[in-house]
Design an enzyme around this catalytic site. Sequence first.
Site, short mmCIF file in Angstrom:
data_model
loop_
_atom_site.label_atom_id
_atom_site.label_comp_id
_atom_site.label_asym_id
_atom_site.label_seq_id
_atom_site.Cartn_x
_atom_site.Cartn_y
_atom_site.Cartn_z
CG ASP A 35 -1.57 -1.28 1.55
OD1 ASP A 35 -1.90 -2.01 0.61
OD2 ASP A 35 -1.75 -1.59 2.74
CD GLU A 204 -8.49 -3.40 -0.90
OE1 GLU A 204 -9.16 -3.62 0.11
OE2 GLU A 204 -7.54 -4.14 -1.27
O1 FUB Z 1 -2.46 -3.85 3.61
C1 FUB Z 1 -3.73 -3.97 4.16
C2 FUB Z 1 -4.82 -3.83 3.17
O2 FUB Z 1 -4.51 -4.57 2.02
C3 FUB Z 1 -5.03 -2.45 2.61
O3 FUB Z 1 -5.70 -1.56 3.42
C4 FUB Z 1 -5.77 -2.80 1.39
O4 FUB Z 1 -5.89 -1.76 0.48
C5 FUB Z 1 -4.97 -3.95 0.88
O5 FUB Z 1 -3.87 -3.53 0.11
#
Ligand code: FUB
Length: 321
Positions: A35, A204
């Site tokens: 991320d 997301e």
């Molecule tokens: O790294 C944790 C979670 O995984 C993130 O918040 C999401 O976007 C995914 O990449």
Amino acid sequence: MKKNLLLAVVALFISAMAYGQKTAGNPIAEGDYADPEGVVFGKTYWIYPTWSDRFENQLHFDCFSSKDLVKWKKHERIIDKSAISWLRLALWAPAAVEKDGKYYLFFGANDVHPGEVGGIGVAVADKPQGPYKDLLGKPLINDIVNGAQPIDQFVFKDKDGTYYMYYGGWGHCNIVKMADDFKSIVPFPDGTMYKEVTPKGYVEGPFMFIRDGKYYFMWSEGGWGGPHYRVAYAIADSPFGPFERKGVILQQDPEVATGAGHHSVMHNPKSDKYYIVYHRRPLGSNKRDNRVTCIDEMHFAPNGDILPVKMTFEGVKKDKL
Ligand code: FUB
């Protein structure tokens, strides 16, 4: 696994020789980092990633800085559990913003579900590398609104200086307006606090930037634990959309890596180059948390569309700000 690693090293060596010039190499750092939020502060590039590990071990952030995109310096534990009283696990997806000489680090915590304490928090420091202190002592956004899990926030400064935050997991994305001191969110002119702006396919990891006056909205699709994670985008005339999906620009490549996603974009105004900073899973690995942070150049078609990104092992060339 060992064979794949060897192949990657050989490919990296050959391409470095072919280029006859030093490049960053992908990943840009050792260790599992996901991320990544890339951001430019003055003459320095910064990357703020999630420490990719079992949720109960995700209790701190490191960050990285570089003057030229090739040599990266690691800054350890810029914030950790000792500074966030309400953090239990899953410290995720930092987003950094400079405002009035202070640095704000927004984050997700606790993988929050209905009725629990957690969600999006904000910390502040005098320097980009911290140490960061929790600004509120509690989440900034705790509730699940419009079905969006409060994670994966991105704070965006609009052309008129207004700060908005895009955020959301579980397939829903909201936009909110930030108060001047970043201590709360404030109503939009129509009195509402949250507006859902979810594009088709969104899962997301929202991200926004402006190029030639247009709003480029980007997000991740698919499951982050698997190979098909990817990045898609839309172009709009306003920060509120509508965000009509144009297509995927980053995805797995059987020659390079799988699970490529949750990205950000850095722009060097001097060279006018755009860089996509993202995580991917090394070939041959199917471990959920084996995600590494990489940078590749992002190119545009003459009509402004984003061209599909070619993931590389060699990474990007020197580009000073
Ligand atoms: O790294 C944790 C979670 O995984 C993130 O918040 C999401 O976007 C995914 O990449």
